[in-house]
Every structure is written in structure tokens, then in C-alpha cells.
Design a protein around this motif. Structure first.
Motif, PDB file in Angstrom:
ATOM      1  N   LEU A  67       0.829  -1.201   0.000  1.00 57.65           N
ATOM      2  CA  LEU A  67       0.000   0.000   0.000  1.00 57.65           C
ATOM      3  C   LEU A  67       0.863   1.251   0.000  1.00 57.65           C
ATOM      4  O   LEU A  67       0.499   2.263  -0.612  1.00 57.65           O
ATOM      5  N   ASP A  68       2.019   1.203   0.658  1.00 60.77           N
ATOM      6  CA  ASP A  68       2.901   2.367   0.691  1.00 60.77           C
ATOM      7  C   ASP A  68       3.341   2.774  -0.716  1.00 60.77           C
ATOM      8  O   ASP A  68       3.538   3.961  -0.993  1.00 60.77           O
ATOM      9  N   ARG A  69       3.510   1.807  -1.602  1.00 65.32           N
ATOM     10  CA  ARG A  69       3.933   2.113  -2.968  1.00 65.32           C
ATOM     11  C   ARG A  69       2.762   2.561  -3.846  1.00 65.32           C
ATOM     12  O   ARG A  69       2.917   3.423  -4.713  1.00 65.32           O
ATOM     13  N   LEU A  70       1.590   1.970  -3.618  1.00 63.30           N
ATOM     14  CA  LEU A  70       0.431   2.302  -4.438  1.00 63.30           C
ATOM     15  C   LEU A  70      -0.263   3.584  -4.005  1.00 63.30           C
ATOM     16  O   LEU A  70      -0.852   4.286  -4.819  1.00 63.30           O
ATOM     17  N   ALA A  71      -0.180   3.904  -2.726  1.00 63.07           N
ATOM     18  CA  ALA A  71      -0.937   5.036  -2.180  1.00 63.07           C
ATOM     19  C   ALA A  71      -0.668   6.359  -2.894  1.00 63.07           C
ATOM     20  O   ALA A  71      -1.630   7.102  -3.185  1.00 63.07           O
ATOM     21  N   PRO A  72       0.581   6.729  -3.200  1.00 64.47           N
ATOM     22  CA  PRO A  72       0.800   8.006  -3.886  1.00 64.47           C
ATOM     23  C   PRO A  72       0.082   8.112  -5.220  1.00 64.47           C
ATOM     24  O   PRO A  72      -0.543   9.127  -5.519  1.00 64.47           O
ATOM     25  N   ALA A  73       0.147   7.060  -6.040  1.00 61.76           N
ATOM     26  CA  ALA A  73      -0.506   7.087  -7.349  1.00 61.76           C
ATOM     27  C   ALA A  73      -2.022   7.156  -7.213  1.00 61.76           C
ATOM     28  O   ALA A  73      -2.699   7.885  -7.954  1.00 61.76           O
TER      29      ALA A  73
END
Length: 296
Positions: free
Chosen positions: A3-9
Motif C-alpha cells: 500500500l505504501d507504494r500504491l498510495a501516492p498514485a
């Protein structure tokens, strides 16, 4: 993928549609009235969500008050200013570019308010970011190219950007604990404290009901007020305040493209060049975090 990687996008994609919603919202009601309805629905749905999920509500008055105050700045004053400015003739794309100053303002003020230090490269990024916004705004501000935008509307749009900057830092200072879903509910109550009196004072407080209005309201509440805001609160809680704010650097180009597709807004050369400079500036202003963020 975490989620940490997907959250910004996810956040950038959802948040960028807010400027298109602001433009569409003016078709069905006045901006402050629409925001009041949106916040009221969002607060009710968040409260129901919290109840079903068994969320623990803050018990101390200080946390409750801080949540309400932060919501007044993050949502109330911020979007009231942005939506009003768009309704007065500020193009959605240009409003999105002005909003890009927020992460730069956050990075600039964070050293004085919460002790985050800036590297020389970050300072260069801040200067570039402000220069890019100036390039994008000046032709429209001066009426060059046949489109003159009211000065007051542009200034109000900038005021909204400063409001969300302060709200972001205020939340980082005072809201260290508590379930983010409960905090978000209280923040929308804080937003209502701002928008309802303004709507009653400045607008007839009427809504033209239609399926299109309900669809726009549904997206504004579920996609932006709930979806995007939950992601943003998660990011603020997980990282440094300037790092969380810098995620907005992709919003201006996305908002500009969406406005061009939806409304045929012109993407002028100064706006394109200015947006590019802003993106570079915010990227540079955020580079330090990759090396100084504490291990989790």
C-alpha cells in the motif's frame, strides 16, 4: 505491491479530479452550497463507516478540537476558496497549478514550525516551483491572450493554497494519535463550520437536483472526500509532512489534461512550461526525504 507504494498514485489520480468536479459543480449549484452538501454527506457516511468498523473515537477534548480545526483549514477554507475562484472564472487547470505551490509552501515553512531542515537542493526546488507558477499565472493575470481573470479570484485561490498548507502542518503538529477514520469524520464537521455560514451569507443555498448532480455528488464524496482523503491522511501519518505534501506535484498536469478533455480549456505555452518547472521544483524539494527519512 505494498500500500505504501500504491498510495501516492491512487491519491494523485483521485485528487486531480477535484478541479474537474469544481467546474462541473457550478452547473448544478453555487460552489459553497455544493461543498456544504458534499461535506455533510461525507461526515454522515464516515460516521456510519466508523460505527460499522467499530472505530474508537477520541475521548479527550484536545484531540477532537484539533481534528475540527484542521478540517476547517484542510477542507473548509481550502476548497471554499478554490471552488469559489473556479466559479469566478479561474480555469481549472490554472487553479491546479496554483495548488502546486502547497507542497513548496509546506517545505518552506516546515523548518520553522516542526523542525524539518532543508538542503540547498530543496531550496533550489522551492525557488523553481514558485518561478514556474509565476510563469503559468502571469499571462492570465495580465489578460494577455484575450483572457482576463479577476484578480480577486486568483488571490482567493492562492489564499486557499495557504490554508491547506497550514492545515497540513497543523495536523502534523497536533494529531499524532487516533484512528484516521474518526479524525476524518471530525474534520468534515470542521469543514461544515466554514462552508455552511459562507454559503448562507453569499449564496441562495439552492441545489438543482438531477441524476447528473447525484452522480457528481457521489464521486465527490466517495472518490475524493472519502477515498482520496483517507489515502492522504494515511500518507501524512506515515511520513514527514513535506514528503506527504509533495505527492501533489503530479496533480497540476493531470488536472490540466482532465480540464482540457472535459471542458476544452486551452493549454497555453506558459501554462505547459510553468507546470513543467513546478514539477521539477517540487521533485527537487522532495529529494532529501529519500535519504533522511527514519527507518520504519
Amino acid at each position: 505491491m505494498s500500500l505504501d507504494r500504491l498510495a501516492p498514485a491512487i491519491f494523485v489520480l483521485l485528487w486531480s479530479t477535484g478541479w474537474v468536479a469544481a467546474k462541473f459543480g457550478g452547473i448544478y449549484s453555487d460552489p459553497l452550497t455544493f461543498l456544504s452538501v458534499r461535506y455533510a454527506v461525507a461526515a454522515v457516511l464516515f460516521a456510519l463507516f466508523c460505527r460499522i468498523a467499530g472505530v474508537r473515537w477520541p475521548k479527550d477534548r484536545a484531540t477532537i478540537l484539533h481534528a475540527v480545526v484542521s478540517g476547517a483549514f484542510l477542507h473548509g477554507f481550502y476548497l471554499a476558496a478554490v471552488w469559489w475562484a473556479v466559479g469566478q472564472g479561474v480555469p481549472a487547470a490554472l487553479s491546479g497549478i496554483i495548488a502546486a505551490l502547497q507542497p513548496l509552501m509546506t517545505a518552506l515553512t516546515a523548518p520553522y514550525m516542526i523542525g524539518e531542515r532543508l538542503s540547498p537542493m530543496q531550496k533550489v526546488g522551492i525557488v523553481l516551483g514558485f518561478a514556474g507558477v509565476a510563469i503559468a499565472i502571469f499571462p492570465k493575470f495580465a489578460g494577455i491572450g484575450g483572457t482576463d481573470i479577476p484578480t480577486v479570484a486568483l488571490l482567493v485561490n492562492v489564499l486557499g493554497m495557504t490554508s491547506v498548507t497550514y492545515g497540513t502542518i497543523y495536523q502534523k503538529q497536533h494529531l499524532h494519535t487516533g484512528d484516521i477514520r474518526a479524525i476524518a469524520t471530525l474534520q468534515y464537521l470542521g469543514a461544515l463550520v466554514v462552508t455552511v455560514p459562507l454559503a448562507l451569507l453569499l449564496e441562495p443555498f439552492e441545489v438543482r437536483l438531477s441524476w447528473e448532480f447525484l452522480a457528481l455528488l457521489g464521486w465527490s464524496v466517495l472518490g475524493i472526500s472519502m477515498g482520496a482523503v483517507l489515502v492522504l491522511l494515511y500518507l501524512i501519518r506515515r511520513g514527514q509532512v513535506s514528503r506527504a505534501a509533495s505527492l501533489i506535484y503530479l496533480v497540476p498536469p493531470l488536472a490540466a489534461i482532465e480540464a482540457a478533455i472535459a471542458f476544452g480549456e486551452e493549454l497555453t505555452t506558459p501554462m505547459i512550461v510553468g507546470t513543467g518547472i513546478v514539477v521539477i521544483g517540487v521533485y527537487l524539494a522532495n529529494r532529501k526525504e529519500a535519504h533522511t527519512a527514519p527507518a520504519e
